[in-house]
Scaffold this active site. Sequence first.
Site, PDB file in Angstrom:
ATOM      1  CG  ASN A   1      -3.204   2.958  -4.008  1.00 33.73           C
ATOM      2  OD1 ASN A   1      -2.973   3.422  -5.119  1.00 33.73           O
ATOM      3  ND2 ASN A   1      -2.331   2.213  -3.350  1.00 33.73           N
TER       4      ASN A   1
ATOM      5  CE  LYS B   1      -2.412  -5.463  -0.359  1.00 34.10           C
ATOM      6  NZ  LYS B   1      -1.107  -4.867  -0.143  1.00 34.10           N
TER       7      LYS B   1
ATOM      8  CE1 TYR C   1      -3.550  -4.529  -3.516  1.00 37.33           C
ATOM      9  CE2 TYR C   1      -1.790  -3.771  -4.963  1.00 37.33           C
ATOM     10  CZ  TYR C   1      -2.338  -3.893  -3.695  1.00 37.33           C
ATOM     11  OH  TYR C   1      -1.664  -3.379  -2.618  1.00 37.33           O
TER      12      TYR C   1
ATOM     13  CG  ASP D   1       1.257  -4.408   2.042  1.00 36.33           C
ATOM     14  OD1 ASP D   1       2.487  -4.455   1.859  1.00 36.33           O
ATOM     15  OD2 ASP D   1       0.461  -3.998   1.188  1.00 36.33           O
ATOM     16  CG  ASP D   2      -2.536  -1.123   5.039  1.00 33.99           C
ATOM     17  OD1 ASP D   2      -2.760  -0.953   3.838  1.00 33.99           O
ATOM     18  OD2 ASP D   2      -3.174  -1.928   5.737  1.00 33.99           O
TER      19      ASP D   2
END
Length: 639
Positions: free
Chosen positions: A469, A219, A148, A313-314
């Site tokens: 990230n 993921k 990840y 998810d973001d």
Amino acid sequence: MERMLNLSRRLSSLPLIQQIKHPTIAGGGGGGWRLYATAEGNRPTIVHKRSLDILHDPWFNKGTAFSMTERDRLDLRGLLPPNVMTSEQQIERFMADLKRLEVQAMDGPTDTNSLAKWRILNRLHDRNETMYYKVLIANIEEYAPIVYTPTVGLVCQNYSGLFRRPRGMFFSSADRGEMMSMVYNWPAEQVDMIVVTDGSRILGLGDLGVQGIGIAIGKLDLYVAAAGINPQRVLPVMIDVGTNNEKLLKDPLYLGLQEHRLDGEDYVAVIDEFMEAVFARWPNVIVQFEDFQSKWAFKLLQRYRHNYRMFNDDVQGTAGVAIAGLLGAVRAQGRPMIDFPKQKIVVAGAGSAGIGVLNTARKTMARMLGDSESAFESARSQFWVVDAKGLITEERDSIDEDARPFARKASEISRQGLREGASLVEVVQQVKPDVLLGLSACGGLFSKEVLEALKSSTSTRPAIFAMSNPTKNAECTPEEAFTIIGDHIIYASGSPFKDVDLGNGKIGHSNQGNNMYLFPGIGLGTLLSGARIISDGMLQAASERLAAYMTAEEVLNGIIFPPISRIRDITKEVATAVVKEAIEEDLAEGYRHMDARELRKLSEDELKNFVQHNMWSPHYPTLVYSPLPTHIKNIMRYE
């Protein structure tokens, strides 16, 4: 494909007793597809293949761990070295090889050590699924950053060169009108979890086109390792609608469509068709959207979230982890979480992640203030949002509609000595915030001047969240933050950093506020509750459970997120909270033999046991060979 679809229908029409007698179809002869049911618990798995076919199938291959009786049953005697090894011995041998081969696996001077590790792990994944997940779970702290973030970013950037064998499905704009039939090309009769991306905004690396499939694969590895989702029931998906990355458009080795991205109604039509197709075949699947550009992230979330089991998810995962960290920062100040609405928060970044955090934080504050309209309006005043053009105010000529609710009023900023477009340094100097939250994807944005300005914070323990990230996009490092501001701060980042030695026996804790603390539990909790949608309440319950996970002593020492090594226990707690909230909101419909009525009867401890019981663990099943039944052979022959 049509052949397989017809076979699937014919099989489902067989008498129930025949379906029960042949529950596992793990490999058919002659075709390029297979049907199978997953092996669970300690039940033997019936396979319809043997000899080298078994050794070449990563679902069922055990390598040297095949027992002698299995070797006889499956025609493997003589095809493996005679010494039967335990899974523990296999892992020990693999780990020794991995340490030795790391440097050898590097592909030239530009290949990093972490990418070399990814190559080795990926090869194991291709050979032996069970052992791969055993290694990943047993060494999750070391290998989560490999499968990840941050290494997955490197993988995506280089995916066309790293591609060896397909993993997941690829839908494209060229497949319009065909997706409903295409989904039947995937061999699993049951899929619990899909992670889908269009590759338009991979981490902070921009448009990587079809190469973004790497983030979906990574993921889902964590859904398996952290949440115990059965790996035979996960599906990574890439929707290739082109790319606006000129380098990829000119690269002769690029694997995706070499045309500019679809946009507007044509783009939405492709995503609509995909969603209709996957839910037509797998009505109970959960779809997580991943790394869609901000332009579409919110629109697609609002388009689908009330009709499908899906989340982004973001937008929602990042927001949930940030909320858990913000609540933890309040606890670290020695105050109750209910004091969260008093926090002054400066947010750097107004993309999908930044706006997602703002919306969720505002709702959380409003709920703590009584959940009224006035509480919701009052909560807005706690945020100052800075984007590439500076402080966002109502005086700006064109404001993104998603950011508009957080634009500061002219009367407010004049009293604070600020103006439209004020720099981040100016905003921090004047606001003196409790929290500086970075979701900008701009590495080093929290410069020395910004960190110096935070020294004037009115908080006894100001918090810095450098959440972007991968690692190179972090707004600052923990060493920079502790060195410039002092040892009293709280620090968290999206990617992993080492703790900072502050001298005199003091440690500056670097908390990793990674989405992996939440998304596995959100997915697992939704699956086990049978909730038809994923509500704001379920997401809020997940955040609050994560925030409360750390002990008071840990939080006061500056530790607001747990170590990755505890990820399965964290996921169990988060999933339990999600199931509980789904029950309270009357969204739960149950899972398998546990219907909604039975779920409601379970106590908190019983719910945790229910969750734990349904988390898959990697164990080699006993394999039993059985020839393919004649009636199925006949169907295969004539369909």
